[in-house]
Design an enzyme around this catalytic site. Structure first.
Site, PDB file in Angstrom:
ATOM      1  CB  SER A 113      58.683  62.129 -22.782  1.00 21.62           C
ATOM      2  OG  SER A 113      60.039  62.244 -23.069  1.00 21.62           O
ATOM      3  CG  ASP A 161      58.866  55.878 -26.028  1.00 19.78           C
ATOM      4  OD1 ASP A 161      58.123  55.456 -25.091  1.00 19.78           O
ATOM      5  OD2 ASP A 161      59.582  56.888 -25.946  1.00 19.78           O
ATOM      6  CG  HIS A 202      60.153  57.287 -22.240  1.00 21.22           C
ATOM      7  ND1 HIS A 202      59.897  57.826 -23.495  1.00 21.22           N
ATOM      8  CD2 HIS A 202      60.534  58.341 -21.462  1.00 21.22           C
ATOM      9  CE1 HIS A 202      60.086  59.135 -23.463  1.00 21.22           C
ATOM     10  NE2 HIS A 202      60.501  59.465 -22.228  1.00 21.22           N
TER      11      HIS A 202
END
Lengths: 241, 446
Positions: free
Chosen positions: A192, A94, A39
């Site tokens: 992330s 992800d 992502h």
């Protein structure tokens, strides 16, 4: 990183800083690959610009300094095929790999992290891991790499907590959760793609998860892509690198 | 003289024969036969007035400006000189027969009648060469310079071997400009040897033997070529060429020393002037096969395969090198080397050297390096290196059961290539070491 500490030189030598749609993390695998979250490259609920480039910085703990060391051009981007950009509440798959144009020279500040080889105890409740990143820390974007020590949480506890949050996010078997709602220790936006790293019995540091998603930061649990389930895919992509 | 028509034979008679001949007569008949013949005359009938010394009537025969006889009377008469059965032969092709009578034919007052004569002539072959065979004093100018051959009606000349009859049909000149000798051994000499050689010679004696052979010349005694004490060979001279290269000019009475021409092609040019009385020269030539020098290596690493005790024309040898060495010719590396013995006794290529194989600088190892385990910097045959990886960040990829020391050891082989026993030419790989931070997080506060 919420509730963590500033890292020192060489604590997390695999740490990468990426920038495409904002700050993201990553981890060095071998000397030519960056493991990250899908992502960060194809964010959900946001238009993707396929032509926009991605910057990758490595080898330090100060943003300004590693940016001075120079961007590492990316030759190839590989997104896991199960990742669904258009499903905002589903962070399944992800995970992504960036192949760098050139191999990097390893040193004390730039070293790869290992991948898990089997279940062992890495994903058992309470197993402590470290998450590092250049993401938000107490409402402020950090210029210095920070880290936090988190325990792997019990799956049912995380599910209950999600229900309590009235969240419809998917918490699949390809994910695990970590943190403690009481401790206010957590990863956050900008982290992330960074990895959940644990220290194995042989003293080697192994990446067991990728910082993926959460509801708020420091208020509960964080959700991580369970790397063990993607090792075969990773090895195939890296062609046994 | 009254000429007779030229015939090969015929009769001549006195006038009115067989009736008595007239008085007061003088006739001369010229008998002519073709050139190359002589005239032979025989009287078949002869009856003339006899007289002392054939004073009154007579027949006179002459030829070649000489009188062959004056004849009269008849067979059995006490006076006169009858020819009888005699044959009269001229040297040339003409004979004159003169018949003379006086005013009367009486004997003691009685008139006598005489029939005259009947003669027969014929052409007989003239042996022109007969005079050639006589002594020199008699014939200062022989008909032929060398050899004379008679035939009926003529003769021709020929020459001794080595000479050619000239256009005049008389003289002989030497043709010795293309004398070729191809036998492996033999004799060559000047014309007429050991008699004096002819004048004006331009002789070329060529000796040609098979390639790879050399010609040796040995002059015999006597050796005699016109000479001058102050000037080198001004009159006659013998020049010797080996393979087109002049190796000597000789004259005088001193026999040249034996010559080894080192060639399979020798030319002897012999020139003489218009005079001289030297006896010439003669040589015995022999041939031997040419040998090349025994090949010798230039260093201890060169090997001559199947070394022979001697090498001659067309023989060859092959050289190789000991293991770990390679053939070099100058700066050029040779894959193989063969030298062939040439027809001049030299090798067609010079002996090469054997140079130790050099593997060159070892390939650099990414994220690693190497150390010499033999002499530092030496990269020749049997040199050894040890590759290493930059630890602790990299580690050498090893096969199961193999150590980094084994896998990183490379030796310069005889082929000039760095090789590892297990991996061959492929150099090791340095793989990143994962999960080993130099300064891992350390939690002190408890």
């Amino acid at each position: 990183i919420i509730g963590g500490k500033a890292a020192k030189e060489g604590n997390f030598p695999w740490q990468a800083l990426s920038n495409k749609y904002g700050r993201g993390g990553g981890a060095l695998l071998g000397d030519r690959w960056i493991l990250t979250a899908a992502h960060t490259l194809y964010p959900k609920e946001q238009d993707s610009h396929t032509n926009s480039s991605i910057d990758v910085f490595l080898g330090g703990i100060i943003v300004e300094e590693i940016e001075k060391l120079g961007n590492h051009p990316v030759r190839r981007v590989s997104i896991h095929p199960s990742y669904r950009k258009d499903e905002a509440h589903n962070f399944e798959g992800d995970i992504a790999l960036l192949e760098l144009e050139h191999s990097v020279t390893l040193g004390p500040n730039l070293l790869p992290i290992c991948l898990p080889e089997n279940e062992t105890t890495f994903y058992e409740k309470g197993h402590m891991g470290y998450v590092s990143g250049f993401g938000i820390t107490e409402n402020k974007l950090t210029d210095h790499l920070r880290y936090v020590r988190l325990p792997v949480a019990e799956r049912t506890a995380c599910e209950r907590w999600l229900q309590g949050q009235n969240s419809n996010n998917v918490f699949s078997e390809n994910m695990f959760c970590a943190g403690d709602p009481k401790a206010k220790h957590d990863s956050c936006q900008g982290d992330s793609g960074g990895v959940f790293a644990v220290r194995g019995a042989d003293g080697r540091w192994v990446a067991t998860g990728i910082v993926s998603w959460g509801i708020g930061c420091g208020q509960g649990y964080g959700f991580y892509t369970k790397l063990l389930n993607y090792v075969d895919w990773i090895k195939k992509e890296m062609e046994e690198e | 003289a009254t000429p007779l028509s030229q015939e090969l034979f015929g009769e001549v008679t006195s006038p009115l024969y067989p009736k008595p001949y007239p008085n007061n007569l003088e006739t001369t008949t010229m008998i002519t036969v073709p050139t190359g013949y002589r005239v032979k005359l025989v009287f078949w009938q002869f009856d003339l007035e006899p007289s002392e010394g054939c004073f009154y009537d007579y027949v006179k025969i002459s030829a070649d400006k000489k009188t062959l006889g004056r004849f009269c009377g008849q067979l059995g008469s006490p006076l006169g000189n009858p020819p009888g059965k005699r044959e009269f032969v001229s040297e040339g092709n003409k004979m004159l027969l003169t018949f003379h009578t006086d005013f009367s034919n009486e004997e003691n007052g009685t008139v006598m009648f005489y029939k005259g004569f009947l003669a027969y002539y014929q052409a007989v072959d003239l042996d022109e060469c007969a005079s050639q065979r006589n002594t020199v004093e008699e014939n200062p100018q022989p008909l032929c310079q060398h050899l004379c051959h008679n035939y009926v009606g003529g003769y021709f000349c020929s020459c001794r071997p080595g000479y050619e009859l000239q256009k005049d049909g008389y003289s002989c000149q030497v043709e010795c400009s293309r004398e070729l000798y191809t036998e492996p051994s033999g004799y060559v000499s000047s014309l007429e040897y050991p008699q004096p050689y002819p004048p004006d010679l331009r002789c070329n004696y060529s000796i040609r033997v098979e390639r790879g052979h050399t010609i040796h010349l040995k002059f015999l005694e006597p050796f005699e070529i016109d000479d001058h004490q102050q000037v080198h060979c001004p009159y006659d001279q013998l020049q010797i060429y080996a393979n087109g290269r002049n190796i000597g000019e000789f004259c005088g009475k001193q026999r040249p020393t034996d010559l080894d021409t080192s060639s399979n092609s020798v030319d002897l040019l012999f020139f003489t002037d218009e005079s001289g009385d030297s006896r010439g020269w003669k040589l015995h030539y022999t041939t031997s096969i040419i040998k090349c020098p025994q090949p010798k290596t230039l260093d201890e690493f060169t090997i001559i395969q199947n070394l022979q005790s001697q090498y001659q024309f067309r023989d060859y040898f092959i050289t190789t090198c000991k293991q770990g060495y390679q053939l070099v010719e100058g700066d050029q590396v040779l894959l193989s080397f063969t030298a062939v013995c040439q027809d001049d006794g030299t090798w067609h290529r010079a002996m090469p050297r054997c140079k130790i194989k050099d593997c060159g600088q070892p390939r650099s190892l990414r994220n690693g390096g190497f150390n010499y385990t033999t002499t530092k910097g030496v990269t020749t045959y049997q040199a050894r290196i040890q590759y290493y990886c930059n630890e602790p960040y990299y580690k050498m990829k090893t096969r199961d059961g193999s150590s980094e020391a084994e896998q990183g050891t490379y030796t310069c082989t005889a082929q000039g290539i760095w090789k590892n026993e297990q991996e061959g030419e492929k150099i090791p790989r340095c793989l990143p070491v994962c999960g080993k931070p130099v300064h891992p997080v350390v939690e002190k506060q408890r």
